[in-house]
Motif scaffolding. Sequence first.
Motif, PDB file in Angstrom:
ATOM      1  N   ARG A 140      -8.791   3.098   8.578  1.00 46.43           N
ATOM      2  CA  ARG A 140      -8.464   2.830   7.174  1.00 46.43           C
ATOM      3  C   ARG A 140      -9.652   3.162   6.265  1.00 46.43           C
ATOM      4  O   ARG A 140      -9.486   3.763   5.199  1.00 46.43           O
ATOM      5  CB  ARG A 140      -8.068   1.372   7.017  1.00 46.43           C
ATOM      6  N   ALA A 157      -9.620   6.445   3.669  1.00 46.03           N
ATOM      7  CA  ALA A 157      -9.713   6.110   2.250  1.00 46.03           C
ATOM      8  C   ALA A 157     -10.917   6.813   1.618  1.00 46.03           C
ATOM      9  O   ALA A 157     -10.820   7.378   0.518  1.00 46.03           O
ATOM     10  CB  ALA A 157      -9.806   4.603   2.069  1.00 46.03           C
ATOM     11  N   PRO A 199      -5.882   7.880   1.701  1.00 42.00           N
ATOM     12  CA  PRO A 199      -5.664   6.467   2.032  1.00 42.00           C
ATOM     13  C   PRO A 199      -4.343   6.257   2.764  1.00 42.00           C
ATOM     14  O   PRO A 199      -3.417   7.066   2.646  1.00 42.00           O
ATOM     15  CB  PRO A 199      -5.646   5.791   0.663  1.00 42.00           C
ATOM     16  N   HIS A 231      -1.357   8.572   6.436  1.00 41.23           N
ATOM     17  CA  HIS A 231      -2.424   8.690   5.449  1.00 41.23           C
ATOM     18  C   HIS A 231      -2.246  10.001   4.707  1.00 41.23           C
ATOM     19  O   HIS A 231      -1.967  11.038   5.317  1.00 41.23           O
ATOM     20  CB  HIS A 231      -3.787   8.669   6.147  1.00 41.23           C
ATOM     21  N   ARG A 259       2.014   0.561   1.894  1.00 40.53           N
ATOM     22  CA  ARG A 259       0.922   0.046   1.083  1.00 40.53           C
ATOM     23  C   ARG A 259       1.448  -0.523  -0.231  1.00 40.53           C
ATOM     24  O   ARG A 259       0.906  -1.502  -0.754  1.00 40.53           O
ATOM     25  CB  ARG A 259      -0.081   1.164   0.797  1.00 40.53           C
ATOM     26  N   ASP A 290      -4.705  -4.993   4.602  1.00 38.87           N
ATOM     27  CA  ASP A 290      -5.195  -4.265   5.772  1.00 38.87           C
ATOM     28  C   ASP A 290      -5.342  -5.201   6.963  1.00 38.87           C
ATOM     29  O   ASP A 290      -5.019  -4.836   8.108  1.00 38.87           O
ATOM     30  CB  ASP A 290      -6.545  -3.613   5.469  1.00 38.87           C
TER      31      ASP A 290
END
Length: 387
Positions: free
Chosen positions: A227, A231, A236, A243, A321, A366
Amino acid sequence: MARALYIHWPFCLAKCPYCDFNSHVRERVDHARWQDGLLADMRHEHALAGEDKGGRPLESIFFGGGTPSLMPPALVARLLEEAEALWGFAPGIEITLEGNPSSVEAANYAALADVGVNRVSLGLQALEDETLRFLGRLHDASEGLKALEVAQRHFARVSFDLIYARPGQSLNNWRAELERALGYGTGHLSLYQLTIEPGTRFETMVRKGDFAPLDEDACADMFALTRAMTAAAGLPAYEISNHARPGEESRHNLTYWRYHDYCGIGPGAHGRRGGIATVRHRKPENWLSGIDRAGHGIVEERTLGISEQASEAMLMGLRLREGVDLPAMARRFGMTEAQLCDPAKARFYESQGLVRREGERMIVTDEGMVLLDGLLSELVPTQLVEG
């Protein structure tokens, strides 16, 4: 009211030991028969969920498998031609094809791009030869990277998969491999922890003691590293394992996760259309027999109750997300927020830092994503009470 179309091509050159997808190895494939079958299955779906019944043009098409990059480009072209004739294509439609990164399949990339495929998802799975052999892949690292290079020349959007949290893998090893992966410049990465799925060869090997899966703490450390690195690189996580650069998210997969309608054709394909769940015959030969007998490959068609639809929508949406807009979801299904998500448990897990509220949205953090399966079973009632 189809918004997306999934087409399943079930054939592979070999069965990977970790794979529990509906894939099959056959010495010979009659492409003409498969074309006729897939066209018939598609026409059946259109008759039930077509534009004449209030549906919108297709916004995405996804060729999954199996190994769709083994399909002759002419077959892909014919299926796309029929899909456009039946539903119409929305402007900027996303057309994705999954593929293995071998030189054989890479030779088809130019032709596939010419017939309309504009996004590919390559199963690299690892960047080291020893790991690729362990995973049962037929390509080596050099061949895979050459195929990636060819794909980047021919397709506007390219994604590739990697499997991490492998037996014996260290955090530093994964850091180095992921840093290499990010350096290839694709706008999307799918990064999956190795899971031992029931019925796979890996399950048998673990049971026999041939290898032991990585422990949970090491997996959690690799997840957190993944992560952070993606990012920092501008890709991200927008879903637990996916991602992307902003704007390069898989629009087709977002259809699933946002619980919109999609038609699924081909062996083993699932679909959701107008509150009805469809499942096709898994075995290729049984699917073909269904086509011959009934003109479609459906083995099960079931009306979903409102509570089941709401539960599925919550379970899918909390993977993202962006999370779930609870008031909007409640309005969609005619329910209350408390029926969708246990408020006492939501408050408790928020105090633990595993979920948070941003305005109207409930979002898994997360830290919560590491425990997602267990967290969802706590937050979303298994039997939602209909309003």
